[in-house]
Design an enzyme around this catalytic site. Structure first.
Site, short mmCIF file in Angstrom:
data_model
loop_
_atom_site.label_atom_id
_atom_site.label_comp_id
_atom_site.label_asym_id
_atom_site.label_seq_id
_atom_site.Cartn_x
_atom_site.Cartn_y
_atom_site.Cartn_z
N GLU A 47 0.87 -1.18 0.00
CA GLU A 47 0.00 0.00 0.00
C GLU A 47 0.90 1.23 0.00
O GLU A 47 1.80 1.35 0.84
CB GLU A 47 -0.89 -0.04 1.24
N ASP A 58 -4.90 9.90 9.42
CA ASP A 58 -3.56 9.41 9.73
C ASP A 58 -3.11 9.80 11.13
O ASP A 58 -3.33 10.92 11.58
CB ASP A 58 -2.54 9.96 8.72
#
Length: 258
Positions: A47, A58
């Site tokens: 990824e 995040d």
């Protein structure tokens, strides 16, 4: 290429180990070298994050990696160019993790054309609601690139069924409420949540967010079809502790053979 390549990563009961790397963190040569290493180490899918200035999903480790990439002047075009180059050397499926804004700023048609050229097999867009996925879903379908859905602990069953019934590749099951990052342990209800997701989709289910130890990997792999390890992989790559990444991959393979 594309959807079939992702499917193959889960065939015959295979368990997937999916490491996350931030595109351009440490430079584009480093991105290519890290992808080569992860491929050789036995990762199932890699990824690749597209850095963005407002990464709402995040945690701090991935935010810092994205900031380092942006501060060094890395561009989306540069990341695509690096992927085009390394794609000639590796067969591992590529899945891009990108917020919607970089896709639209680049031009969605052009973004997907670059994905095709770089051999990208799937895309995850964490801030794209299911109700708005037609912004890019038809273009991705035509390109045979999987739009990988995210489901969360708070997603009702009906929504999980709806989201996954029209999706391809695998289901990314977010295992914690909140942002990505390393955690010590998981609550018991995570097990029943993952089993619930598994029982309501035809796709492989991959657990992600907060997975950082061999014990986490072994725990999740008993319930679902794979794991994404992001923040921990970034830390280990940054600190040149690559043997520990190999140990995480091995934990996945051992569970597969058990």
């Amino acid at each position: 290429m594309g959807v079939e390549k992702i499917k193959a990563a889960f065939e015959n009961g295979k368990k997937a180990f999916i490491p996350y790397v931030m595109g351009g963190d440490g430079g584009l040569e480093k991105l290519k070298e890290r992808i080569r290493f992860l491929d050789e180490a036995g990762a199932s899918i890699v990824e690749i994050g597209i850095p963005f200035s407002d990464p709402v999903a995040d945690g701090p480790t991935i935010q810092r990696a994205g900031k380092r990439a942006l501060d060094s002047g890395v561009t989306v075009k540069g990341i695509f160019q690096a992927l085009i180059e390394v794609r000639k050397e590796v067969q591992i499926p590529f899945v891009l993790m990108t917020y919607l804004n970089p896709v639209l700023a680049f031009g969605k048609e052009q973004f997907i054309e670059n994905c095709i050229e770089a051999g990208v097999d799937g895309i995850i867009v964490p801030d794209l609601p299911y109700e708005e996925q037609d912004i890019i879903a038809p273009l991705l379908r035509t390109a045979n690139i999987a739009l990988i859905p995210l489901v969360t602990v708070t997603s009702p069953i009906e929504r999980i069924e709806k989201i996954t019934s029209e999706s391809e590749g695998f289901v990314y099951a977010v295992t914690v409420a909140g942002v990505t990052g390393v955690r010590q342990n998981f609550k018991e209800e995570i097990h029943s949540y993952l089993e619930k997701v598994k029982s309501h989709t035809h796709l492989p289910v991959v657990a992600g967010f907060g997975i950082s130890t061999k014990e986490h990997v072994e725990e999740m792999i008993t319930i679902c079809d794979g794991v994404v390890v992001g923040s921990k992989v970034i830390e280990l790559l940054e600190n040149e502790k690559r043997e520990e990444i190999c140990e995480l991959i091995q934990a996945t393979k051992q569970k597969e053979e058990a």
